[in-house]
Design an enzyme around this catalytic site. Structure first.
Site, PDB file in Angstrom:
ATOM      1  N   ARG A 183      80.748  17.049 -22.724  1.00  0.00           N
ATOM      2  CA  ARG A 183      79.944  16.135 -23.539  1.00  0.00           C
ATOM      3  C   ARG A 183      79.817  16.620 -24.974  1.00  0.00           C
ATOM      4  NH1 ARG A 183      73.942  14.463 -21.873  1.00  0.00           N
ATOM      5  NH2 ARG A 183      73.645  16.714 -21.953  1.00  0.00           N
ATOM      6  N   ARG A 230      69.298  23.631 -15.192  1.00  0.00           N
ATOM      7  CA  ARG A 230      68.727  22.279 -15.313  1.00  0.00           C
ATOM      8  C   ARG A 230      68.826  21.538 -13.987  1.00  0.00           C
ATOM      9  NH1 ARG A 230      72.321  20.219 -19.887  1.00  0.00           N
ATOM     10  NH2 ARG A 230      71.384  18.160 -19.740  1.00  0.00           N
ATOM     11  N   ARG A 237      59.291  12.861 -15.304  1.00  0.00           N
ATOM     12  CA  ARG A 237      60.149  13.840 -14.643  1.00  0.00           C
ATOM     13  C   ARG A 237      59.365  14.695 -13.644  1.00  0.00           C
ATOM     14  NH1 ARG A 237      65.487  15.320 -17.253  1.00  0.00           N
ATOM     15  NH2 ARG A 237      64.712  14.255 -19.068  1.00  0.00           N
ATOM     16  N   LYS A 290      72.038   8.338 -17.886  1.00  0.00           N
ATOM     17  CA  LYS A 290      70.804   7.637 -18.271  1.00  0.00           C
ATOM     18  C   LYS A 290      70.872   7.201 -19.732  1.00  0.00           C
ATOM     19  CE  LYS A 290      68.175  11.242 -17.431  1.00  0.00           C
ATOM     20  NZ  LYS A 290      69.182  12.213 -16.994  1.00  0.00           N
ATOM     21  N   ARG A 325      75.282  20.022 -27.360  1.00  0.00           N
ATOM     22  CA  ARG A 325      73.888  20.396 -27.103  1.00  0.00           C
ATOM     23  C   ARG A 325      73.812  21.821 -26.568  1.00  0.00           C
ATOM     24  NH1 ARG A 325      71.125  15.480 -23.817  1.00  0.00           N
ATOM     25  NH2 ARG A 325      70.236  17.273 -22.741  1.00  0.00           N
TER      26      ARG A 325
HETATM   27  P1  AP5 Z   1      74.537  10.968 -20.521  1.00  0.00           P
HETATM   28  O1  AP5 Z   1      74.368   9.497 -20.665  1.00  0.00           O
HETATM   29  O2  AP5 Z   1      74.403  11.834 -21.701  1.00  0.00           O
HETATM   30  O3  AP5 Z   1      73.651  11.509 -19.293  1.00  0.00           O
HETATM   31  P2  AP5 Z   1      72.079  11.697 -19.174  1.00  0.00           P
HETATM   32  O4  AP5 Z   1      71.712  11.195 -17.806  1.00  0.00           O
HETATM   33  O5  AP5 Z   1      71.378  11.104 -20.333  1.00  0.00           O
HETATM   34  O6  AP5 Z   1      72.020  13.277 -19.133  1.00  0.00           O
HETATM   35  P3  AP5 Z   1      71.147  14.305 -20.002  1.00  0.00           P
HETATM   36  O7  AP5 Z   1      71.863  15.598 -19.975  1.00  0.00           O
HETATM   37  O8  AP5 Z   1      70.771  13.735 -21.311  1.00  0.00           O
HETATM   38  O9  AP5 Z   1      69.901  14.394 -19.070  1.00  0.00           O
HETATM   39  P4  AP5 Z   1      68.833  15.488 -19.083  1.00  0.00           P
HETATM   40  O10 AP5 Z   1      67.860  14.814 -18.213  1.00  0.00           O
HETATM   41  O11 AP5 Z   1      69.226  16.820 -18.599  1.00  0.00           O
HETATM   42  O12 AP5 Z   1      68.504  15.707 -20.622  1.00  0.00           O
HETATM   43  P5  AP5 Z   1      67.341  15.151 -21.532  1.00  0.00           P
HETATM   44  O13 AP5 Z   1      67.830  15.033 -22.894  1.00  0.00           O
HETATM   45  O14 AP5 Z   1      66.685  13.988 -20.908  1.00  0.00           O
HETATM   46  O15 AP5 Z   1      75.997  11.189 -19.866  1.00  0.00           O
HETATM   47  C1  AP5 Z   1      76.499  12.505 -19.688  1.00  0.00           C
HETATM   48  C2  AP5 Z   1      77.967  12.564 -20.094  1.00  0.00           C
HETATM   49  O16 AP5 Z   1      78.729  11.792 -19.176  1.00  0.00           O
HETATM   50  C3  AP5 Z   1      78.253  11.972 -21.489  1.00  0.00           C
HETATM   51  O17 AP5 Z   1      79.250  12.740 -22.096  1.00  0.00           O
HETATM   52  C4  AP5 Z   1      78.746  10.550 -21.192  1.00  0.00           C
HETATM   53  O18 AP5 Z   1      79.666  10.128 -22.164  1.00  0.00           O
HETATM   54  C5  AP5 Z   1      79.408  10.729 -19.836  1.00  0.00           C
HETATM   55  N1  AP5 Z   1      79.271   9.575 -18.956  1.00  0.00           N
HETATM   56  C6  AP5 Z   1      78.173   8.764 -18.813  1.00  0.00           C
HETATM   57  N2  AP5 Z   1      78.408   7.820 -17.882  1.00  0.00           N
HETATM   58  C7  AP5 Z   1      79.662   8.062 -17.394  1.00  0.00           C
HETATM   59  C8  AP5 Z   1      80.470   7.439 -16.390  1.00  0.00           C
HETATM   60  N3  AP5 Z   1      80.044   6.373 -15.699  1.00  0.00           N
HETATM   61  N4  AP5 Z   1      81.703   7.953 -16.143  1.00  0.00           N
HETATM   62  C9  AP5 Z   1      82.155   9.036 -16.842  1.00  0.00           C
HETATM   63  N5  AP5 Z   1      81.442   9.662 -17.807  1.00  0.00           N
HETATM   64  C10 AP5 Z   1      80.206   9.190 -18.074  1.00  0.00           C
HETATM   65  O19 AP5 Z   1      66.308  16.380 -21.458  1.00  0.00           O
HETATM   66  C11 AP5 Z   1      66.672  17.617 -22.017  1.00  0.00           C
HETATM   67  C12 AP5 Z   1      65.564  18.625 -21.818  1.00  0.00           C
HETATM   68  O20 AP5 Z   1      64.364  18.172 -22.467  1.00  0.00           O
HETATM   69  C13 AP5 Z   1      65.137  18.880 -20.363  1.00  0.00           C
HETATM   70  O21 AP5 Z   1      65.971  19.828 -19.734  1.00  0.00           O
HETATM   71  C14 AP5 Z   1      63.715  19.376 -20.562  1.00  0.00           C
HETATM   72  O22 AP5 Z   1      63.699  20.705 -21.012  1.00  0.00           O
HETATM   73  C15 AP5 Z   1      63.209  18.506 -21.722  1.00  0.00           C
HETATM   74  N6  AP5 Z   1      62.590  17.275 -21.238  1.00  0.00           N
HETATM   75  C16 AP5 Z   1      63.007  16.002 -21.469  1.00  0.00           C
HETATM   76  N7  AP5 Z   1      62.209  15.117 -20.872  1.00  0.00           N
HETATM   77  C17 AP5 Z   1      61.249  15.829 -20.244  1.00  0.00           C
HETATM   78  C18 AP5 Z   1      60.131  15.481 -19.431  1.00  0.00           C
HETATM   79  N8  AP5 Z   1      59.837  14.197 -19.134  1.00  0.00           N
HETATM   80  N9  AP5 Z   1      59.354  16.493 -18.948  1.00  0.00           N
HETATM   81  C19 AP5 Z   1      59.604  17.778 -19.244  1.00  0.00           C
HETATM   82  N10 AP5 Z   1      60.661  18.178 -19.986  1.00  0.00           N
HETATM   83  C20 AP5 Z   1      61.475  17.214 -20.483  1.00  0.00           C
HETATM   84 MG    MG Z   2      70.324  11.868 -21.994  1.00  0.00          MG
END
Ligand code: AP5
Ligand code: MG
Ligand code: ZN
Length: 211
Positions: free
Chosen positions: A125, A168, A88, A13, A157
């Protein structure tokens, strides 16, 4: 253009939303990045969020909804935005629908990747503390400590530890499925195969957006 990028942890994402928001000239709004920014500033919200994020749990709806709705009410979001990581929960989705009224979201792009591949990506990552860009360790020059994009510090992270990644995914799988159903009923959901090279996923997203 108002879009939501939906997908499990590690689906890509952030990777896709960062580049596409620049290409489309719309704001990039990531709830996870916003929480991490608060934490780096030592705010009460940042500390509260950390207590959930470090365990892989969701931050409570009330604070999350307030933070994101405030953000999309800002001027730069008037010309459009890509939401990454929000909504979410169904509660969050309903609050967003209500806040946007007839400026509704036009598309929800669901980036789908299998669980083993998600675990693999998250374990290798490394992220930029300043701009949030995620990288795969093995694709960076060996021993790199600075972000190729902005020069910021690279770090792992806290929630990319294997046991937190497991939690997660456990938490997110039913939530993401519920949201996919919610937006499919609104005829806004488009599924994207996220398990192909980054550029190919980007092309599939652009095609779906311009459709
Ligand atoms: P990346 O682009 O980083 O993936 P992502 O989908 O952004 O994954 P996240 O881990 O950031 O999602 P998340 O939802 O768990 O975390 P968030 O920060 O939103 O890609 C991942 C890796 O793969 C990278 O190394 C990239 O280089 C690689 N990659 C990407 N595309 C690729 C491809 N095509 N091929 C190969 N490699 C690839 O949330 C974190 C925490 O915050 C949550 O757990 C929760 O506690 C809180 N939080 C955030 N939003 C909310 C909400 N709305 N409600 C409640 N709690 C929330
Ligand atoms: Mg992300
Ligand atoms: Zn950076």
């Amino acid at each position: 253009m108002r879009l939501i990028f939906l997908g499990l942890a590690g689906a890509g994402k952030g990777t896709q939303a960062l580049t596409l928001s620049q290409r489309l000239g719309v704001a990039f709004v990531s709830s996870g990045d916003m929480f991490r920014h608060h934490l780096s500033q030592g705010t009460d919200l940042g500390l509260l969020a950390k207590s959930y994020m470090d365990k892989g749990e969701l931050v409570p709806d009330e604070v999350t909804i307030r933070m994101v709705l405030d953000r999309i009410g800002q001027e730069d979001c008037l010309k459009g935005f890509i939401l990454d990581g929000f909504p979410r929960t169904i509660n969050q989705a309903q609050a967003l629908d209500k806040a946007l009224g007839d400026r509704e979201v036009q598309g929800v792009l669901y980036i789908k990747v299998s669980e083993p591949e998600l675990v693999r990506r998250l374990s290798s990552r490394i992220s930029c503390r300043a701009c949030g860009t995620p990288y795969q360790k093995e694709l960076l020059p060996q021993g790199a400590t600075r972000c190729p994009r902005c020069g910021g510090e690279l770090y792992q992270r806290a929630d990319d530890q294997p046991e937190v990644v497991r939690r997660r995914l456990q938490v997110q799988i039913p939530e993401v499925q519920g949201l996919a159903d919610y937006y499919a009923r609104q005829r806004k959901l488009v599924e994207i195969n996220g398990e192909q090279p980054v550029e190919r996923v980007g092309e599939a997203l652009v095609k779906a957006i311009l459709r």
